[in-house]
Design a protein around this motif. Structure first.
Motif, mmCIF file in Angstrom:
data_model
loop_
_atom_site.group_PDB
_atom_site.id
_atom_site.type_symbol
_atom_site.label_atom_id
_atom_site.label_comp_id
_atom_site.label_asym_id
_atom_site.label_seq_id
_atom_site.Cartn_x
_atom_site.Cartn_y
_atom_site.Cartn_z
ATOM 1 N N LYS A 166 -5.577 2.381 -8.925
ATOM 2 C CA LYS A 166 -6.825 2.832 -8.330
ATOM 3 C C LYS A 166 -6.544 3.383 -6.941
ATOM 4 O O LYS A 166 -5.900 2.728 -6.117
ATOM 5 C CB LYS A 166 -7.812 1.669 -8.254
ATOM 6 C CG LYS A 166 -9.181 2.051 -7.736
ATOM 7 C CD LYS A 166 -10.120 0.853 -7.762
ATOM 8 C CE LYS A 166 -11.495 1.213 -7.240
ATOM 9 N NZ LYS A 166 -12.426 0.065 -7.292
ATOM 10 N N ALA A 167 -7.023 4.605 -6.656
ATOM 11 C CA ALA A 167 -6.667 5.293 -5.418
ATOM 12 C C ALA A 167 -7.901 5.789 -4.690
ATOM 13 O O ALA A 167 -8.958 6.016 -5.290
ATOM 14 C CB ALA A 167 -5.722 6.462 -5.714
ATOM 15 N N SER A 168 -7.737 5.932 -3.398
ATOM 16 C CA SER A 168 -8.756 6.564 -2.561
ATOM 17 C C SER A 168 -8.164 7.853 -1.991
ATOM 18 O O SER A 168 -6.937 8.023 -1.939
ATOM 19 C CB SER A 168 -9.191 5.627 -1.433
ATOM 20 O OG SER A 168 -8.080 5.322 -0.598
ATOM 21 N N ARG A 169 -9.022 8.749 -1.540
ATOM 22 C CA ARG A 169 -8.560 10.049 -1.040
ATOM 23 C C ARG A 169 -9.241 10.335 0.298
ATOM 24 O O ARG A 169 -10.441 10.083 0.458
ATOM 25 C CB ARG A 169 -8.887 11.149 -2.057
ATOM 26 C CG ARG A 169 -8.392 12.526 -1.685
ATOM 27 C CD ARG A 169 -8.563 13.484 -2.839
ATOM 28 N NE ARG A 169 -9.964 13.587 -3.251
ATOM 29 C CZ ARG A 169 -10.379 14.358 -4.262
ATOM 30 N NH1 ARG A 169 -9.509 15.048 -4.973
ATOM 31 N NH2 ARG A 169 -11.660 14.396 -4.571
ATOM 32 N N ALA A 170 -8.488 10.850 1.235
ATOM 33 C CA ALA A 170 -9.030 11.157 2.561
ATOM 34 C C ALA A 170 -8.327 12.393 3.117
ATOM 35 O O ALA A 170 -7.178 12.695 2.753
ATOM 36 C CB ALA A 170 -8.854 9.976 3.506
ATOM 37 N N ARG A 199 0.838 -1.208 0.000
ATOM 38 C CA ARG A 199 0.000 0.000 0.000
ATOM 39 C C ARG A 199 0.869 1.252 0.000
ATOM 40 O O ARG A 199 1.813 1.363 0.799
ATOM 41 C CB ARG A 199 -0.934 -0.010 1.216
ATOM 42 C CG ARG A 199 -1.901 -1.189 1.230
ATOM 43 C CD ARG A 199 -2.848 -1.107 2.408
ATOM 44 N NE ARG A 199 -3.790 -2.215 2.416
ATOM 45 C CZ ARG A 199 -3.576 -3.367 3.042
ATOM 46 N NH1 ARG A 199 -2.448 -3.546 3.727
ATOM 47 N NH2 ARG A 199 -4.463 -4.344 2.995
ATOM 48 N N ASP A 217 -12.868 6.181 -11.406
ATOM 49 C CA ASP A 217 -12.019 5.968 -10.238
ATOM 50 C C ASP A 217 -10.917 7.023 -10.159
ATOM 51 O O ASP A 217 -10.389 7.482 -11.193
ATOM 52 C CB ASP A 217 -11.378 4.578 -10.298
ATOM 53 C CG ASP A 217 -12.389 3.469 -10.072
ATOM 54 O OD1 ASP A 217 -13.410 3.737 -9.414
ATOM 55 O OD2 ASP A 217 -12.167 2.349 -10.565
ATOM 56 N N SER A 218 -10.560 7.403 -8.935
ATOM 57 C CA SER A 218 -9.391 8.259 -8.730
ATOM 58 C C SER A 218 -8.131 7.444 -8.997
ATOM 59 O O SER A 218 -8.099 6.227 -8.785
ATOM 60 C CB SER A 218 -9.381 8.802 -7.297
ATOM 61 O OG SER A 218 -10.523 9.593 -7.061
ATOM 62 N N HIS A 245 0.917 5.336 0.427
ATOM 63 C CA HIS A 245 0.199 6.478 0.993
ATOM 64 C C HIS A 245 1.013 7.732 0.682
ATOM 65 O O HIS A 245 2.151 7.873 1.144
ATOM 66 C CB HIS A 245 0.011 6.316 2.506
ATOM 67 C CG HIS A 245 -0.652 5.029 2.899
ATOM 68 N ND1 HIS A 245 -1.991 4.796 2.727
ATOM 69 C CD2 HIS A 245 -0.140 3.890 3.450
ATOM 70 C CE1 HIS A 245 -2.294 3.580 3.159
ATOM 71 N NE2 HIS A 245 -1.188 3.011 3.592
ATOM 72 N N PHE A 278 -3.585 10.388 -0.486
ATOM 73 C CA PHE A 278 -3.960 9.505 -1.592
ATOM 74 C C PHE A 278 -3.368 8.122 -1.302
ATOM 75 O O PHE A 278 -2.166 7.997 -1.058
ATOM 76 C CB PHE A 278 -3.434 10.032 -2.924
ATOM 77 C CG PHE A 278 -3.962 11.382 -3.292
ATOM 78 C CD1 PHE A 278 -5.098 11.511 -4.067
ATOM 79 C CD2 PHE A 278 -3.314 12.551 -2.854
ATOM 80 C CE1 PHE A 278 -5.587 12.764 -4.410
ATOM 81 C CE2 PHE A 278 -3.796 13.795 -3.195
ATOM 82 C CZ PHE A 278 -4.941 13.906 -3.967
ATOM 83 N N SER A 279 -4.211 7.101 -1.329
ATOM 84 C CA SER A 279 -3.771 5.732 -1.021
ATOM 85 C C SER A 279 -4.084 4.816 -2.198
ATOM 86 O O SER A 279 -5.173 4.890 -2.780
ATOM 87 C CB SER A 279 -4.462 5.204 0.241
ATOM 88 O OG SER A 279 -4.151 6.029 1.358
#
Length: 596
Positions: A216-220, A161, A201-202, A163, A232-233
């Motif tokens: 493919k990423a997620s954002r928090a 992973r 998808d981000s 980050h 961004f992960s």
């Protein structure tokens, strides 16, 4: 005539046209600041070469740097112009080779010369010098590569992973960024699997040896050290290919931030000045241990992971001894399905005394999260009442131990294999009571031969030979019948001898084939359930006698027979279907032909 001359002149111009200039080559580097770890794209341009065959390029890579080609684009254009009645054709060939240059240490690097060669013609570029500076570290940028804090094993699917965090205030001022992970460059030691991207998808772009990869990423949003950050992960799955210890440089993120903006000609907002900053993660060390040999169960076949299960099903549960059964084994689990195999079924729990097991390996087919194997076994013991639970072992990398799962047993109904004889033929005609057997015919021949009392001495006395027929004691017709009967009896004796000398096994097989075929023919007039049972038993007997390889058509037909035989109503009193009987006869004839 004038038009013909113009056309010929046009063709001559086309045929004689040639490149307007000699071959040449040069390369282009974007003008900007160059930093350690930030890829620099270089375009090598070769002009007036032919696009086929593709030219060869030679270039030396500077020490401490990497120069790799990642693209090629031929560009060919043709134009025809007519000036003052004179026609001219121009053909331009422009070949572009794209390279990526990176260095891990600051300093001055020389790039070039590039040599482009095609069919003995060579063009050489000049040399360029570029200076790489170290990017300053900023506490407003962070990067972290998260890996399991334990040893991993070949074949294990390990999540990696990434980050990447930037200060909240920078989110609208990022001109570009570069995220690089040295671990991802070890493609000879690790395989990498990425989740498929959707249109909405981000994405997080990561630099790899084969070019940028969008993950493919997620954002928090999160507060770190009393400051707001946007994180961004993204995740890649890595699969170790071999054991070893690997020490790598840390992951790095380089961010180019716009510090001031200006207005364009049409009022658009454009970057004025920028600054480049970086963040480094922690150094990476991975230990890949081999799967232990000690304590390895017999049913282990290379599966490494967690949560494996095995489901086993059979294509039939009612069989006759010797009939094939197709087993479908579905393996599920979170692990290396690609490398997971099927153990020897004897090691998995099938007794070789009760089943005839397949030889060789089954490759299996992967579908989604499953791997399916199909094998064929045969019951050789009619006392078998089930396919027992099969064992499947895998290595759990989280616990460092082998685990074993078992499938559910499958109940079987196995009937003894029967041999069809003349007494089992349904509707068969009985032999006449006065028909002699082989032994009786042989005895009769011997009696007849003794009865003749023929004198076989050579006679030369003509008078004796011409003696009146009444002295023989029998009329001429009786004498002729006696002689002919003697020859017939000799022939019968010869046939009997041939029968006694024949291979008993061949005789038995021929009799089984003949009687079974007659049984199938005679089954057309019987009730459906009884006739179907006779047909099924006869076909099985013929298959055994012919030593034929079971065909899919025969197996399917026998399965239809069993469905009728074991139906709750047994088919009632309905008569046998004509088309069904015809198919049975065709299969029987094929088996009979195969035995010849």
């Amino acid at each position: 005539m004038r038009r013909v001359q113009i056309a010929l002149a046009f063709l001559l111009v086309l045929a004689a046209s040639a490149p307007a200039a000699a071959q040449k080559a040069y390369f282009e580097i974007p003008r900007r600041e160059y930093f350690v770890g930030v890829p620099i794209e270089i375009s090598l341009v070769a002009e007036q070469f032919e696009e086929d065959p593709r030219p060869k390029v030679k270039v030396a890579t500077p020490a401490g740097a990497a120069l790799t080609q990642f693209g090629y684009a031929p560009n060919v254009s043709t134009s025809v112009s007519v000036i003052n009645g004179r026609m001219t054709q121009t053909r331009s060939v422009r070949l572009i080779f794209r390279y990526r240059f990176t260095a891990s240490e600051p300093g001055t690097y020389k790039i070039g010369p590039f040599e482009v060669e095609q069919d003995g013609t060579t063009a050489r570029t000049g040399v360029a010098e570029i200076e790489l500076r170290e990017v300053p570290i900023s506490d407003e940028v962070m990067i972290h590569l998260e890996l399991p804090q334990r040893a991993i094993y070949p074949g294990e699917r390990v999540p990696a992973r990434i980050h990447w965090a930037i200060a909240w205030r920078m989110r609208k001022n990022i001109a570009n960024y570069t995220v690089s992970v040295p671990l991802f460059q070890l493609t000879d030691a690790f395989q990498f699997v990425d989740e498929e991207l959707g249109q909405d998808d981000s994405r997080l772009e990561v630099v790899t040896p084969s070019g940028p990869v969008n993950l493919k990423a997620s954002r928090a949003q999160r507060k770190i050290r009393d400051r707001d950050f946007i994180i961004f992960s993204a995740e890649r799955t890595l699969v170790p290919l071999r054991a070893g210890e690997y020490a790598m440089e840390p992951a790095r993120a380089v961010v180019k931030e716009v510090t001031s903006w200006r207005r364009g000609i049409l009022g658009s907002r454009k970057p004025g000045s920028t600054r480049t900053v970086r963040a480094d993660g922690r150094p990476i060390r991975l230990v890949v241990k081999p799967v232990p040999m000690a304590g390895r169960p017999p049913s282990f076949a290379g599966a490494v992971g967690v949560g494996f299960s095995l489901d086993v099903s059979a294509d039939r549960s009612v069989v006759q001894a010797g009939d094939p059964i197709t087993l479908t084994l579905v393996l599920r689990g979170g692990g290396n399905l690609e490398a997971a195999g099927l153990p020897n079924l004897a090691n998995a729990g099938l007794s070789e005394r009760e089943f005839r097991l397949p030889s060789g390996e089954s490759a299996g087919k992967i579908d989604a999260a499953n791997k399916t194997f199909r094998v064929q076994v045969r019951v050789v013991d009619s006392a078998v009442r089930e396919i027992p639970a099969l064992s499947y072992s895998f290595f759990d990398p989280q616990t460092g131990a082998f685990e074993t799962v078992v499938s559910r047993p499958i109940a079987l109904s196995v009937r003894e294999a029967n041999t069809i004889t003349a007494e089992d033929v349904v509707g068969g005609s009985e032999l006449p009571a006065d028909t002699p057997s082989d032994e009786e015919a042989s005895s009769a021949a011997q009696v007849s031969l003794h009865f003749t009392g023929a004198d076989l001495a050579i006679v030369t006395d003509h008078a004796r030979l011409l003696r009146a027929r009444n002295q023989v004691g029998l009329p001429p017709v009786a004498q002729t019948a006696l002689y002919l009967g003697s020859f017939v009896l000799v022939g019968l004796a010869f046939v009997g001898r041939r029968r006694r000398d024949a291979d008993p096994e061949l005789v038995r097989r021929a009799r089984v084939l003949r009687e079974s075929l007659q049984a199938i023919r005679s089954a057309s007039g019987g009730a459906r359930s009884t006739a179907t049972a006779t047909i099924a038993e006869s076909l099985r007997a013929m298959r055994r006698a012919s030593n034929g390889v079971p065909s899919a058509e025969l197996e399917a037909f026998l399965a239809e027979c069993e469905a009728v035989i074991y139906a709750p109503d047994g088919g009632g009193d309905a008569a046998l279907d004509d088309s069904f009987h015809t198919r049975a006869l065709e299969l029987a004839r094929e088996l009979a032909e195969a035995a010849k």
